[in-house]
Design an enzyme around this catalytic site. Structure first.
Site, mmCIF file in Angstrom:
data_model
loop_
_atom_site.group_PDB
_atom_site.id
_atom_site.type_symbol
_atom_site.label_atom_id
_atom_site.label_comp_id
_atom_site.label_asym_id
_atom_site.label_seq_id
_atom_site.Cartn_x
_atom_site.Cartn_y
_atom_site.Cartn_z
ATOM 1 N N VAL A 24 0.829 -1.211 0.000
ATOM 2 C CA VAL A 24 0.000 0.000 0.000
ATOM 3 C C VAL A 24 0.860 1.256 0.000
ATOM 4 O O VAL A 24 0.653 2.172 -0.811
ATOM 5 C CB VAL A 24 -0.954 -0.006 1.216
ATOM 6 C CG1 VAL A 24 -1.682 1.336 1.334
ATOM 7 C CG2 VAL A 24 -1.968 -1.148 1.091
ATOM 8 N N ARG A 72 -9.938 -20.253 1.742
ATOM 9 C CA ARG A 72 -9.735 -21.176 0.630
ATOM 10 C C ARG A 72 -10.875 -20.951 -0.363
ATOM 11 O O ARG A 72 -11.982 -20.606 0.022
ATOM 12 C CB ARG A 72 -9.758 -22.629 1.111
ATOM 13 C CG ARG A 72 -8.906 -22.884 2.359
ATOM 14 C CD ARG A 72 -7.464 -23.153 2.044
ATOM 15 N NE ARG A 72 -6.678 -23.432 3.253
ATOM 16 C CZ ARG A 72 -5.371 -23.508 3.271
ATOM 17 N NH1 ARG A 72 -4.681 -23.326 2.163
ATOM 18 N NH2 ARG A 72 -4.711 -23.761 4.389
ATOM 19 N N GLY A 104 -0.794 -22.604 -3.513
ATOM 20 C CA GLY A 104 -2.151 -22.524 -4.042
ATOM 21 C C GLY A 104 -2.496 -21.119 -4.489
ATOM 22 O O GLY A 104 -3.153 -20.919 -5.525
ATOM 23 N N SER A 105 -2.045 -20.136 -3.732
ATOM 24 C CA SER A 105 -2.258 -18.730 -4.096
ATOM 25 C C SER A 105 -1.511 -18.400 -5.378
ATOM 26 O O SER A 105 -2.017 -17.671 -6.241
ATOM 27 C CB SER A 105 -1.775 -17.823 -2.957
ATOM 28 O OG SER A 105 -2.385 -18.180 -1.732
ATOM 29 N N ASP A 127 5.361 -22.656 6.126
ATOM 30 C CA ASP A 127 5.999 -23.922 5.756
ATOM 31 C C ASP A 127 7.344 -23.758 5.051
ATOM 32 O O ASP A 127 8.104 -24.721 4.939
ATOM 33 C CB ASP A 127 5.075 -24.739 4.858
ATOM 34 C CG ASP A 127 3.851 -25.266 5.597
ATOM 35 O OD1 ASP A 127 3.929 -25.398 6.837
ATOM 36 O OD2 ASP A 127 2.825 -25.529 4.951
ATOM 37 N N ARG A 154 11.372 -29.117 27.113
ATOM 38 C CA ARG A 154 12.599 -29.750 27.616
ATOM 39 C C ARG A 154 12.722 -29.569 29.131
ATOM 40 O O ARG A 154 13.228 -30.465 29.830
ATOM 41 C CB ARG A 154 13.827 -29.186 26.907
ATOM 42 C CG ARG A 154 15.103 -29.947 27.240
ATOM 43 C CD ARG A 154 16.301 -29.432 26.462
ATOM 44 N NE ARG A 154 16.219 -29.719 25.038
ATOM 45 C CZ ARG A 154 16.501 -30.907 24.511
ATOM 46 N NH1 ARG A 154 16.837 -31.927 25.293
ATOM 47 N NH2 ARG A 154 16.429 -31.086 23.204
ATOM 48 N N GLY A 170 3.867 -29.009 8.636
ATOM 49 C CA GLY A 170 4.704 -29.347 7.490
ATOM 50 C C GLY A 170 4.207 -30.620 6.835
ATOM 51 O O GLY A 170 4.726 -31.698 7.107
ATOM 52 N N ARG A 171 3.163 -30.490 5.996
ATOM 53 C CA ARG A 171 2.606 -31.677 5.339
ATOM 54 C C ARG A 171 3.574 -32.253 4.311
ATOM 55 O O ARG A 171 3.733 -33.457 4.198
ATOM 56 C CB ARG A 171 1.269 -31.344 4.661
ATOM 57 C CG ARG A 171 0.128 -31.113 5.610
ATOM 58 C CD ARG A 171 -1.200 -31.100 4.873
ATOM 59 N NE ARG A 171 -1.237 -30.095 3.824
ATOM 60 C CZ ARG A 171 -1.571 -28.826 3.999
ATOM 61 N NH1 ARG A 171 -1.888 -28.408 5.217
ATOM 62 N NH2 ARG A 171 -1.605 -27.977 2.991
#
EC number: 2.7.1.11
Length: 319
Positions: A24, A72, A104-105, A127, A154, A170-171
């Site tokens: 912008v 989506r 996808g975008s 990701d 931890r 993280g597919r």
């Protein structure tokens, strides 16, 4: 070019607002009007479009999420949906579009470009799986969120002498798991890009226990499998008390790090420059700390690859 649009699409990532702000302000600085398209491609089809002024993007650089919202949109994958989107762009006099999001975008931006409408993609996803850039907007923030969680886990793992399995997002890409596991000192890191041997993992955990190590951290990318299942297998095979933490969508939120704010500002500004130069069908990125751009179709034809040197290093350091 006198009027451009900007939208965010797909999964949100910290730093998207900083990118919107840069688009912008850079455009207005050059005398170009900017229209925000709300709710991604779904909002484009519906005509949910509003002019943005400098004040509309004030005090957002530090905020996570996206002020333009995101969604989506399966309809935009169709020829009819794409034509509806272009009709709305023309109706509002918009001559170029900046698309902030993941692969996808980028596919949507590529389709618009094929229909003759100039678009520039800006990589926004935690990701870090977009080809043509070393880092995507939001990855560093998500990484720091995961590191913070690992450090806290931890502490309790040490106190109770437990094994912890931490499942991260993280597919298809293991960058979050790899980078956070390396930075967090994890004993084992499982990523989609690399095969693993469960028997070897169990054996290494047992060897560590035999030499006095009473707690362990295992990082699992969601694309490898369920952290709950891994935790069950480990406890059954070793007898070690094991707990599982699935971090989930907390990784997408939070105030962006300084790195992500600067990266988003640089990429957003460059996207505007490309449109003003008459260069559509491009996507921006950062490589070796230099802002670069690529043909978006060529970028999509490539596959993101995890840094194998880092993966090797993580295994060498987790003995």
């Amino acid at each position: 070019m006198k009027r451009i649009g900007v939208l965010t699409s797909g999964g949100d990532s910290p730093g998207m607002n900083a990118a919107i702000r840069a688009v912008v302000r850079k455009a207005i600085y050059h005398g170009v009007e900017v229209y925000g398209i709300y709710h991604g491609y779904a909002g484009l089809i519906a005509g949910n479009i509003k002019k943005l002024e400098v004040g509309d993007v004030g005090d957002i650089i530090h905020r996570g999420g996206t002020i333009l919202y995101t969604a989506r949109c399966p309809e935009f994958k169709t020829e009819e949906g794409q034509k509806k989107g272009i009709e709305q762009l023309k109706k509002h006099g918009i001559e170029g579009l900046v698309v902030i999001g993941g692969d996808g975008s980028y596919q949507g931006a590529k389709k618009l470009t094929e229909h003759g409408f100039p678009c520039v993609g800006v990589p926004g996803t935690i990701d870090n799986d977009i080809p043509g850039t070393d880092f995507t907007i939001g990855f560093d923030t998500a990484l720091n969120t995961v590191i913070d969680a690992i450090d806290k886990i931890r502490d309790t793992a040490t106190s109770h002498e437990r094994t912890y399995v931490v499942e991260v997002m993280g597919r298809h890409a293991g960058d979050i798991a790899l980078w956070s596991g390396l930075a967090g000192g994890a004993e084992t890191i499982l990523i989609p890009e690399a095969d693993y041997d469960m028997d070897d993992i169990i054996a290494r955990l047992k060897r560590g226990h035999e030499r006095g190590k009473k707690h362990s951290i295992i990082i699992v990318a969601e694309g490898v499998g369920s952290g709950v299942d891994f935790g069950r297998q480990i406890q059954e095979a070793t007898g070690f008390e094991t707990r599982v933490t699935v971090l989930g969508h907390v990784q997408r939120g939070g105030s962006p790090t300084a790195f992500d704010r600067v990266l988003a500002s640089r990429l957003g500004a460059r996207a505007v420059e490309l449109l003003l130069e008459g260069k559509g069908g491009r996507c921006v990125g950062i490589q070796n700390n230099q802002i670069v751009d690529h043909d978006i179709a060529e970028a999509l034809a490539k596959t993101h690859t995890v840094d194998q040197r880092m993966y090797t290093l993580s295994k060498e350091l987790s003995i």
